[in-house]
Design a protein around this motif. Structure first.
Motif, PDB file in Angstrom:
ATOM      1  N   ASP A 117      35.864  35.993  50.362  1.00  0.00           N
ATOM      2  CA  ASP A 117      36.309  34.706  50.882  1.00  0.00           C
ATOM      3  C   ASP A 117      37.805  34.616  50.620  1.00  0.00           C
ATOM      4  O   ASP A 117      38.223  34.267  49.509  1.00  0.00           O
ATOM      5  CB  ASP A 117      35.553  33.567  50.181  1.00  0.00           C
ATOM      6  N   GLY A 118      38.579  34.991  51.633  1.00  0.00           N
ATOM      7  CA  GLY A 118      40.019  34.985  51.461  1.00  0.00           C
ATOM      8  C   GLY A 118      40.442  35.976  50.392  1.00  0.00           C
ATOM      9  O   GLY A 118      40.142  37.169  50.468  1.00  0.00           O
ATOM     10  N   ALA A 138      49.478  38.807  40.918  1.00  0.00           N
ATOM     11  CA  ALA A 138      48.676  39.866  40.297  1.00  0.00           C
ATOM     12  C   ALA A 138      47.242  39.848  40.836  1.00  0.00           C
ATOM     13  O   ALA A 138      46.773  38.846  41.382  1.00  0.00           O
ATOM     14  CB  ALA A 138      48.659  39.694  38.781  1.00  0.00           C
ATOM     15  N   THR A 139      46.579  40.967  40.659  1.00  0.00           N
ATOM     16  CA  THR A 139      45.151  41.060  40.941  1.00  0.00           C
ATOM     17  C   THR A 139      44.417  41.027  39.611  1.00  0.00           C
ATOM     18  O   THR A 139      44.805  41.723  38.661  1.00  0.00           O
ATOM     19  CB  THR A 139      44.819  42.370  41.679  1.00  0.00           C
ATOM     20  N   VAL A 140      43.392  40.207  39.541  1.00  0.00           N
ATOM     21  CA  VAL A 140      42.643  40.071  38.282  1.00  0.00           C
ATOM     22  C   VAL A 140      41.148  40.166  38.570  1.00  0.00           C
ATOM     23  O   VAL A 140      40.685  39.714  39.629  1.00  0.00           O
ATOM     24  CB  VAL A 140      43.005  38.742  37.578  1.00  0.00           C
ATOM     25  N   ALA A 141      40.437  40.808  37.665  1.00  0.00           N
ATOM     26  CA  ALA A 141      38.989  41.001  37.844  1.00  0.00           C
ATOM     27  C   ALA A 141      38.228  40.440  36.652  1.00  0.00           C
ATOM     28  O   ALA A 141      38.609  40.666  35.502  1.00  0.00           O
ATOM     29  CB  ALA A 141      38.675  42.485  38.017  1.00  0.00           C
ATOM     30  N   LEU A 175      41.536  31.741  32.912  1.00  0.00           N
ATOM     31  CA  LEU A 175      42.629  32.427  33.594  1.00  0.00           C
ATOM     32  C   LEU A 175      43.843  31.514  33.645  1.00  0.00           C
ATOM     33  O   LEU A 175      43.726  30.336  34.038  1.00  0.00           O
ATOM     34  CB  LEU A 175      42.218  32.806  35.019  1.00  0.00           C
ATOM     35  N   THR A 176      44.981  32.035  33.265  1.00  0.00           N
ATOM     36  CA  THR A 176      46.252  31.333  33.433  1.00  0.00           C
ATOM     37  C   THR A 176      47.171  32.212  34.254  1.00  0.00           C
ATOM     38  O   THR A 176      47.447  33.360  33.871  1.00  0.00           O
ATOM     39  CB  THR A 176      46.912  31.011  32.081  1.00  0.00           C
ATOM     40  N   ASP A 236      46.338  38.641  44.783  1.00  0.00           N
ATOM     41  CA  ASP A 236      47.528  37.809  45.041  1.00  0.00           C
ATOM     42  C   ASP A 236      47.362  36.433  44.371  1.00  0.00           C
ATOM     43  O   ASP A 236      47.419  35.388  45.030  1.00  0.00           O
ATOM     44  CB  ASP A 236      47.719  37.651  46.554  1.00  0.00           C
ATOM     45  N   SER A 237      47.149  36.450  43.085  1.00  0.00           N
ATOM     46  CA  SER A 237      46.822  35.213  42.365  1.00  0.00           C
ATOM     47  C   SER A 237      47.937  34.175  42.489  1.00  0.00           C
ATOM     48  O   SER A 237      49.136  34.500  42.540  1.00  0.00           O
ATOM     49  CB  SER A 237      46.521  35.514  40.891  1.00  0.00           C
TER      50      SER A 237
END
Lengths: 108, 115
Positions: A57-58, A17-20, A104-105, A77-78
Motif C-alpha cells: 500500500d504505497g 530511509a527504509t525500515v523493516a 519508530l522515530t 522513503d520514510s
C-alpha cells in the motif's frame, strides 16, 4: 514465551530511509494478521491487513510467512509523519493478540 | 460513518470509588473488546463480547472489574473500589466477524486517573 513478539526498538531513522519491522507469533491456528499504528496518546488505527501473498500500500509492504509464523512490515522513503508505534496483531476469531509494539522515530 | 465512541474521554476519581466506562461500537459490529493500556505499555486484553455474551473474561485483572453488553450494542466496563494501579487508558474496539476474517476498530479511549 509471548504469543506475539516484535522487535523491541526503538528505531531512529533519517527521512527517506527504509525500515523493516518483524513479528513472530506462536499460535499456528491464527487466521488474520494486521499491522496497526498508534500515535502518542491516541488509539491504535489499522494500517493494513497482511495477506499470504504479501501486499503493498504505497510505501508500505507487508508480508506473511505462515510456515515460519513470521510477519513483516517494510516502510520505504520514510516520512516524519511515519513516527509512531507499530503494533503487530494476530487473530483467531475472537482472540486478538497484540504485540508490544515497536516505536519508530523518523528524524529530519 | 460513525466510528467507535467512548465516554467519558477522561475520568479522575478518588481511590475507593466506583467508575463506569461506556463504549458505543460501530453499528452492526457483533464483537466488542475491552483493553487497558498503561503509559508506555502495550495493550492488555480485558474481555471480549460476541453479541451479549462474554465467552472470554480471562483478562479481567480482579473481581473488582466487570463488564456487560446489552442489546448487542453498548457495553459498560465497571471498576469497583478503584485503586491507583487502575489508572490507565481503557480502549474499546468493535469488529464485524465475517467467516474467518475480523478487523478491529478502536475508540479513542477513556483516560482514567485514580488519585
Amino acid at each position: 514465551r509471548k504469543e506475539v513478539e516484535q522487535d523491541p526498538g526503538p528505531f531512529n531513522v533519517p527521512e527517506g530511509a527504509t525500515v523493516a519491522f518483524n513479528c513472530t507469533y506462536s499460535n499456528s491456528a491464527s487466521q488474520s494478521f494486521f499491522w496497526y499504528r498508534q500515535d502518542c496518546r491516541k488509539e491504535p488505527k489499522l494500517l493494513m491487513s497482511v495477506y499470504s501473498s504479501g501486499n503493498e500500500d504505497g510505501r508500505f509492504t507487508a508480508q506473511l510467512n505462515r510456515a515460519s509464523q513470521y510477519i513483516s512490515l517494510l516502510i520505504r522513503d520514510s516520512k516524519l509523519s511515519d513516527s509512531a508505534t507499530y503494533l503487530c496483531v494476530v487473530n483467531y476469531v475472537g482472540d486478538m493478540r497484540f504485540g508490544a509494539g515497536t516505536r519508530l522515530t523518523v528524524k529530519p | 460513518g460513525a466510528g467507535v465512541s467512548q465516554s467519558p474521554s477522561n475520568k479522575v476519581t478518588e481511590k475507593g470509588k466506583d467508575v463506569e466506562l461506556r463504549c458505543d461500537p460501530i453499528s452492526g459490529h457483533t464483537a466488542l473488546y475491552w483493553y487497558r493500556q498503561s503509559l508506555g505499555q502495550g495493550l492488555e486484553f480485558l474481555i471480549y463480547f460476541q453479541g451479549n455474551s462474554a465467552p472470554d473474561k480471562s483478562g479481567l485483572p480482579s473481581d473488582r472489574f466487570s463488564a456487560e453488553r446489552t442489546g448487542g450494542s453498548v457495553s459498560t466496563l465497571t471498576i469497583q473500589r478503584t485503586q491507583q494501579e487502575d489508572s490507565a487508558v481503557y480502549l474499546c474496539a468493535s469488529s464485524l466477524v465475517s467467516g474467518n476474517q475480523e478487523t478491529q476498530y478502536f475508540g479513542p479511549g477513556t483516560r482514567l486517573l485514580v488519585l
